[in-house]
Enzyme design. Structure first.
Site, short mmCIF file in Angstrom:
data_model
loop_
_atom_site.label_atom_id
_atom_site.label_comp_id
_atom_site.label_asym_id
_atom_site.label_seq_id
_atom_site.Cartn_x
_atom_site.Cartn_y
_atom_site.Cartn_z
CG HIS A 8 2.88 -2.30 4.93
ND1 HIS A 8 2.28 -3.22 5.75
CD2 HIS A 8 4.16 -2.74 4.76
CE1 HIS A 8 3.15 -4.18 6.06
NE2 HIS A 8 4.29 -3.90 5.48
CE LYS A 12 5.36 3.81 1.28
NZ LYS A 12 5.95 3.13 2.39
CB THR A 34 11.51 1.78 4.95
OG1 THR A 34 10.20 2.25 5.25
CG2 THR A 34 11.85 0.60 5.87
CB THR A 36 8.73 5.16 -0.35
OG1 THR A 36 9.40 4.46 -1.39
CG2 THR A 36 7.68 6.07 -0.95
CG ASP A 60 10.53 -3.89 6.42
OD1 ASP A 60 10.42 -2.66 6.59
OD2 ASP A 60 9.68 -4.57 5.82
CG HIS A 87 8.34 -6.80 2.64
ND1 HIS A 87 7.26 -6.29 1.96
CD2 HIS A 87 8.56 -5.95 3.66
CE1 HIS A 87 6.85 -5.19 2.56
NE2 HIS A 87 7.62 -4.96 3.60
#
Length: 140
Positions: A8, A12, A34, A36, A60, A87
């Site tokens: 998340h 990061k 994922t 980024t 995801d 999400h």
């Protein structure tokens, strides 16, 4: 082994530090992430990472699909437990699939480190058994 790296937004920087610290181990495996998160890891480490869509845009779920096909061996998902995620159902589904298909899952840096060290020491052999069963299905 195939390893998924997800984080998340607030996590990061931490997953980049993890990937940097464990770059020699991660370089020996096939990495997925994922969007980024994957780009940040590539930029910081030069590791080869197959990038999916951003988590909220379906990334995801893309990783979850690989889990459901036994095509993912380990998931490191550094979640932000203090921030609501738009999400969240996708996040919960990915965690559930990891449990259903017995894919090791780390949701914090401590567990991630233990899994990566175990991987380096050859303690993930049970995943090879899973893959052997997939290639030699039992017909009933």
């Amino acid at each position: 082994m195939k390893i998924a790296l997800i984080a998340h937004d607030r996590q990061k920087p931490l997953i980049v530090k993890l990937a940097t610290a464990y770059q020699p181990i991660l370089a020996q495996h096939e990495l997925f992430a994922t969007g980024t998160t994957g780009q940040k890891i590539i930029d910081a480490t030069g590791l080869s990472v197959k990038r999916f869509k951003s988590g909220p845009l379906g990334g995801d779920q893309q990783i979850g699909a690989l889990i459901s096909e036994n095509k993912m061996d380990l998931v490191i998902f550094l979640r932000d437990p203090l921030t609501a995620q738009p999400h969240e159902p996708d996040v919960n589904a990915l965690i559930r699939l990891s449990d259903v298909y017995e894919v090791p899952l780390a949701t914090n840096i401590g567990t991630a480190e233990v899994l990566l060290r175990g991987l380096d020491q050859g303690l993930m052999a049970f995943r090879e058994v899973v893959h052997d069963q997939d290639s030699n299905p039992i017909n009933l």
